[in-house]
Scaffold this motif. Sequence first.
Motif, PDB file in Angstrom:
ATOM      1  N   UNK A   1       0.821  -1.209   0.000  1.00 37.27           N
ATOM      2  CA  UNK A   1       0.000   0.000   0.000  1.00 37.27           C
ATOM      3  C   UNK A   1       0.854   1.258   0.000  1.00 37.27           C
ATOM      4  N   UNK A   2       1.919   1.263   0.794  1.00 37.22           N
ATOM      5  CA  UNK A   2       2.782   2.441   0.858  1.00 37.22           C
ATOM      6  C   UNK A   2       3.618   2.600  -0.401  1.00 37.22           C
ATOM      7  N   UNK A   3       3.786   1.526  -1.182  1.00 40.94           N
ATOM      8  CA  UNK A   3       4.580   1.615  -2.397  1.00 40.94           C
ATOM      9  C   UNK A   3       3.814   2.093  -3.609  1.00 40.94           C
ATOM     10  N   UNK A   4       2.537   2.408  -3.446  1.00 43.63           N
ATOM     11  CA  UNK A   4       1.729   2.895  -4.558  1.00 43.63           C
ATOM     12  C   UNK A   4       1.502   4.388  -4.424  1.00 43.63           C
ATOM     13  N   UNK A   5       1.305   5.037  -5.568  1.00 43.62           N
ATOM     14  CA  UNK A   5       1.037   6.473  -5.539  1.00 43.62           C
ATOM     15  C   UNK A   5      -0.443   6.741  -5.308  1.00 43.62           C
ATOM     16  N   UNK A   6      -0.818   7.997  -5.270  1.00 43.19           N
ATOM     17  CA  UNK A   6      -2.195   8.376  -4.934  1.00 43.19           C
ATOM     18  C   UNK A   6      -3.189   7.884  -5.986  1.00 43.19           C
ATOM     19  N   UNK A   7      -2.816   7.963  -7.266  1.00 42.72           N
ATOM     20  CA  UNK A   7      -3.711   7.515  -8.331  1.00 42.72           C
ATOM     21  C   UNK A   7      -3.954   6.012  -8.224  1.00 42.72           C
TER      22      UNK A   7
ATOM     23  N   UNK B   1     -22.898   5.634 -17.518  1.00 45.88           N
ATOM     24  CA  UNK B   1     -21.678   6.077 -18.189  1.00 45.88           C
ATOM     25  C   UNK B   1     -20.560   6.324 -17.183  1.00 45.88           C
ATOM     26  N   UNK B   2     -20.893   6.883 -16.022  1.00 37.17           N
ATOM     27  CA  UNK B   2     -19.898   7.116 -14.984  1.00 37.17           C
ATOM     28  C   UNK B   2     -19.335   5.795 -14.470  1.00 37.17           C
ATOM     29  N   UNK B   3     -20.167   4.776 -14.340  1.00 41.15           N
ATOM     30  CA  UNK B   3     -19.683   3.461 -13.903  1.00 41.15           C
ATOM     31  C   UNK B   3     -18.727   2.867 -14.932  1.00 41.15           C
ATOM     32  N   UNK B   4     -19.025   3.028 -16.215  1.00 43.17           N
ATOM     33  CA  UNK B   4     -18.121   2.535 -17.261  1.00 43.17           C
ATOM     34  C   UNK B   4     -16.770   3.235 -17.168  1.00 43.17           C
ATOM     35  N   UNK B   5     -16.791   4.544 -16.964  1.00 38.79           N
ATOM     36  CA  UNK B   5     -15.543   5.309 -16.832  1.00 38.79           C
ATOM     37  C   UNK B   5     -14.754   4.829 -15.619  1.00 38.79           C
ATOM     38  N   UNK B   6     -15.425   4.601 -14.499  1.00 33.88           N
ATOM     39  CA  UNK B   6     -14.738   4.159 -13.281  1.00 33.88           C
ATOM     40  C   UNK B   6     -14.142   2.760 -13.459  1.00 33.88           C
ATOM     41  N   UNK B   7     -14.879   1.863 -14.101  1.00 34.17           N
ATOM     42  CA  UNK B   7     -14.342   0.515 -14.355  1.00 34.17           C
ATOM     43  C   UNK B   7     -13.089   0.602 -15.210  1.00 34.17           C
ATOM     44  N   UNK B   8     -13.166   1.354 -16.290  1.00 34.33           N
ATOM     45  CA  UNK B   8     -12.024   1.470 -17.199  1.00 34.33           C
ATOM     46  C   UNK B   8     -10.828   2.092 -16.497  1.00 34.33           C
ATOM     47  N   UNK B   9     -11.070   3.142 -15.725  1.00 34.77           N
ATOM     48  CA  UNK B   9      -9.987   3.805 -15.000  1.00 34.77           C
ATOM     49  C   UNK B   9      -9.321   2.846 -14.018  1.00 34.77           C
ATOM     50  N   UNK B  10     -10.114   2.168 -13.201  1.00 35.79           N
ATOM     51  CA  UNK B  10      -9.551   1.284 -12.173  1.00 35.79           C
ATOM     52  C   UNK B  10      -8.766   0.142 -12.796  1.00 35.79           C
ATOM     53  N   UNK B  11      -9.332  -0.492 -13.817  1.00 35.22           N
ATOM     54  CA  UNK B  11      -8.668  -1.649 -14.426  1.00 35.22           C
ATOM     55  C   UNK B  11      -7.390  -1.229 -15.138  1.00 35.22           C
ATOM     56  N   UNK B  12      -7.408  -0.109 -15.837  1.00 38.32           N
ATOM     57  CA  UNK B  12      -6.216   0.345 -16.555  1.00 38.32           C
ATOM     58  C   UNK B  12      -5.084   0.694 -15.598  1.00 38.32           C
ATOM     59  N   UNK B  13      -5.409   1.414 -14.534  1.00 38.63           N
ATOM     60  CA  UNK B  13      -4.368   1.806 -13.574  1.00 38.63           C
ATOM     61  C   UNK B  13      -3.809   0.589 -12.858  1.00 38.63           C
ATOM     62  N   UNK B  14      -4.672  -0.328 -12.442  1.00 36.04           N
ATOM     63  CA  UNK B  14      -4.203  -1.545 -11.773  1.00 36.04           C
ATOM     64  C   UNK B  14      -3.380  -2.390 -12.735  1.00 36.04           C
TER      65      UNK B  14
END
Length: 293
Positions: free
Chosen positions: A17-23, A265-278
Motif C-alpha cells: 500500500x505504501x509503495x503505490x502512488x495516490x492515483x 456512463x460514470x460506472x463505465x468510466x470508473x471501471x475502465x480507469x480502475x482496471x487500466x491503472x491496476x
Amino acid sequence: MTMALSADRRSALRRLWTGTNAIQKLAFVIGLLLLLMAAFGPLLAAHDPNAQSLLSRLRPPLGFARAELAYPLGTDELGRDVLARCLNGLRLTLTLASLGALLGLVIGGLLGLLAGVAGGRTDAAVMAAVDTQIAVPFTLIALFTLAIFGSSLEVMVIVLGLAGWEQYARIVRGDVRRLMHLPFIEAARAAGAGPGRIAFTHLLPNIVSPLVVQFTLSLSNIVLLESTLSFLGIGVQPPTATLGSMVGIGRDFMPTAPWIVIAPALLIVLITFAVQVIGDWLRDSVDVRLRAR
C-alpha cells in the motif's frame, strides 16, 4: 506460527500500500467498491431492476424537484429504478467482461503455447490467424456473429472472448520461443520430457506474469466493447440491463432526463480507469526491467 504468518502478510500488504502512488490507491479503492457493489447489488437495490411504474417515469435524482425518496438516482422512461438497473448492469457487465477475458486468455494462451513449442507449419498457421484477426476490424466480426447466432449471454461471452485472443497468443508465443533455447529446457529434453510436459510444467509457469498483466489490460477493452455493442442495440437485449444498453437507450432522453445516461456512463468510466491503472501497476511490478530503472 499462524500469528507470525499473519503478521508477515499484514507487513507485505502495508509495504504494498505504501509503495503505490495516490492515483493507484484511488484505483484500488474504486475497484474494490465496484466489486462490492456488483456482489451485493441485489441487497442494496430496493426495487426490481425490470419493474415498471409509469406513474413514476422520468423522476429525477434526489435533490431535484419531483424527486422521490424511493428512487435515489431517479427513474427511466418506463419508471424503472436507475439505481437498481445500474447495480444489475454493473454485475452483468463485469461478469461478461471477466468471462470473455478469461476465454480469450485460454484460447490465445493455448494457441501461443502450441505455436511456440511446435514451430514450423503450426507456428505459421497460428500467426497467420493472428495477423488475420488484427487486420479485420473486430467490430465487423462481432456484428456478423451476433447477426447470425443472436445476442444470448452465451454468444456474447464467446464474442467477447474472441476480442483479444491474438494479443495473448503473440505474448505467449514470443516468450516461449525465447525460453525454448534456455538451458533448463534443454535439460528437461535430455531427461526425457515430452513436448506436453515441457509446455505445461516448465514453460507455462514462467509466462504467468505477463499473462496476468495482459488480462487486466484487456479487461477494460472488453468492457468498452460490450458497452459499444449494447449501445448499438446488438448486445444483451432488453429488458436485461447492462451499462452499455442503459446508455444506448437513454441517449434519446438526454435533453430532458440526462441522469438515465450519466449514472451508467460514470460506472463505465470508473471501471475502465480502475482496471487500466491496476493493470499498469501490475506491469510495472512484475517487469524486472522496469523495476531496475
